[in-house]
Design a protein around this motif. Structure first.
Motif: not given
Length: 555
Positions: A183-185, A190-191, A211-217, A237-239
């Motif tokens: 799922g993470l892959q 989906l940038p 995880l570094p490629k995924i934007r999440f709060s 960058p977003t966590m």
């Protein structure tokens, strides 16, 4: 040919006719499109759908032609309306549709999405609870304007999310997945999508690498056993929120993880970190939500580093310390673990608190480390408190209310110390706080009290109540009787001429108790719980006290 047309050449006239034909054709197309939308709207309303129109176009033209031809459907809500695939066909006549909610219709499948092919302006689409699968997601690839998609409780798999990659504006994706490596892959492709929360199960290093490629709060991690997994979240960058359950992490890794991210929400549950990480948590500043449970952090360490946050409310018990404050930014700090209230020097680090509650089953507590707290107005002690603990409350110059609801270890000497609490207005000694005449005599020296609650275990006599007459500001009295109501005690309370509010609780109030109260004409409010008065006695009491607001609650 009319004379005014003779000045134009044949070509010009033909061009004019062509332009006029195009304009009238477009107008007719527009009119037919609007007529179809109104017909669709009528059918949708018959299905109990919610719809919303939007008016556009120049105001001067709307005033001339009418708003009817400049109003189009932009929202359709068919949630939980029992819709099936074929019933979505009429939506194809709504080309301006921007928001479509189909949630809660399990009979809608991938085939139903074929009817949405012409909807080029859809920005929000809810498919929650439908039968859509991974193949259905491929049919959304032409939704170039789509910004938000709800896929909760569908047949879509984590791997299928990769089929959303052609959507250039997709920002919000709602789901219930606990992500695996696969799922993470998929979501790493989906940038543009920003996840409010990313729940991650037990994954391998391959999953952490995404995880570094995924934007999440917020990220929630469970059972992470990869040795260097925190490395993948350093400087994310977003966590801004992290929740860890049963994960392996060292103090050094935790400090680095906290220091390299701008966190305002941290939950550590069954995580083997110690007091060493507390300075890093302190550096996160105000507005922090922090929950610690099952860690190696100590209660004293928690108070030493975080006790100066000046919370509005604080609660301490055998296993919990919690501190909170409202406002912007708000704050909630919670520690769950052993709290040694018999030896808690960390209390000395408190700078201020408005409301303090202490609850414990320890036979003895130590408040000797409690410093003066300028804003402390209310303290609740559900503890076996003694004279030494009461004496520690005397320096609390802003304290207005003390509630003691357990234990009888304090003596009149301890209560007498409260006279130095110059702001004290309410003293509520309830349940197991056993009172005698000597206790009431000590309380009477607290001349600033306005409200007093006492519990009689048969050891209070009229002489004890008479001591309260020396209190010039006492206007509210609550008396609880352990067994039966003592008429002589009530009769003496009737002599307290400044008393305005009287509350009687616990024991049954009988007809024979009425004469003790009929002379209390100075009262403004009388409240009686557990009444067993007859209607005649109740009426007699009300007539005797005509100006008193009376509330009687029958048992």
């Amino acid at each position: 040919m009319p004379r005014f047309l003779r000045q134009f050449g044949l070509r010009t006239l033909l061009l004019f006719c062509f332009v006029a034909a195009v304009c009238f054709g477009l107008l007719r197309w527009r009119m037919d499109r609007i007529h179809r939308q109104h017909a669709v709207a009528k059918e949708l309303l018959e299905r109990n759908a919610r719809i919303q129109w939007q008016t556009s176009g120049p105001k001067w033209l709307r005033d001339v032609v009418g708003a009817y031809y400049f109003t189009e459907l932009v929202m359709v809500d068919l949630q939980m309306r029992g819709q099936q695939d074929q019933e979505l066909s009429l939506l194809g006549d709504l080309p301006a549709l921007e928001r479509l909610y189909l949630a809660g219709n399990p009979l809608i499948s991938d085939q139903g999405l074929d009817h949405l092919r012409e909807l080029k302006h859809i920005r929000r689409l809810s498919l929650w609870g439908t039968g859509v699968t991974d193949n259905g997601l491929s049919k959304l690839s032409h939704f170039d304007a789509l910004e938000a998609l709800d896929l909760k409780d569908t047949q879509v798999t984590q791997a299928g999310l990769a089929r959303l990659s052609p959507l250039p504006k997709l920002k919000e994706l709602y789901h219930r997945f606990e992500f695996t490596d696969e799922g993470l892959q998929a979501v790493a492709q989906l940038p543009t999508v920003y996840f409010g929360e990313l729940q991650v199960g037990e994954i391998s290093q391959r999953g952490f690498a995404q995880l570094p490629k995924i934007r999440f709060s917020k990220i929630t991690l469970q059972n992470a056993n990869v040795t260097d997994w925190p490395w993948y979240l350093y400087d994310h960058p977003t966590m801004s929120q992290i929740e860890l359950h049963r994960v392996e992490i060292t103090d050094e890794q935790a400090k680095q993880l906290i220091a390299t991210n701008d966190l305002h929400y941290v939950i550590l549950n069954d995580v083997p970190v110690s007091d060493e990480i507390l300075p890093a948590l302190v550096a996160l500043g105000n507005g922090l939500t922090l929950r610690l449970k099952g860690t190696k952090i100590s209660a004293n360490g928690f108070l030493k580093h975080l006790g100066d946050r000046q919370p509005g409310r604080m609660h301490i018990s055998d296993e919990i310390i919690s501190m909170s404050s409202m406002g912007i930014p708000g704050m909630y700090l919670s520690y769950t673990g052993q709290v040694p209230l018999h030896d808690l020097p960390g209390l000395a680090n408190l700078h201020d608190v408005g409301f303090l509650s202490i609850e414990t089953s320890y036979p003895k507590i130590d408040l000797s480390h409690l410093p003066p707290l300028p804003s402390l107005e209310l303290i609740v002690l559900d503890v076996p408190i003694n004279d030494t603990a009461l004496a520690r409350l005397a320096p609390q110059l802003g304290l207005k209310t003390i509630i003691v609801s357990a234990g009888d270890q304090f003596t009149p000497t301890g209560l007498q110390a409260l006279k130095d609490c110059r702001s004290l207005e309410e003293l509520l000694l309830v349940e197991d706080a056993r009172m005698t005449d000597e206790h009431l005599a000590a309380i009477s020296e607290c001349r600033q009290l306005r409200s007093l609650a006492i519990h009689s275990h048969g050891e209070i006599t009229p002489q004890g109540i008479a001591c309260l007459a020396d209190m010039p500001r006492l206007t509210m009295l609550t008396i609880a009787f352990e067994d039966q109501i003592e008429n002589d005690v009530l009769a003496e309370a009737a002599q307290l001429k400044k008393l305005e509010e009287l509350t009687i609780i616990e024991s049954d109030f009988m007809d024979e108790n009425v004469p003790s109260l009929v002379g209390m004409t100075n009262l403004k409010e009388l409240t009686i719980y557990h009444s067993r008065m007859s209607p005649a006695a109740n009426e007699r009491l009300r007539k005797a006290l005509p100006g008193v607001k009376m509330e009687v609650f029958d048992r």
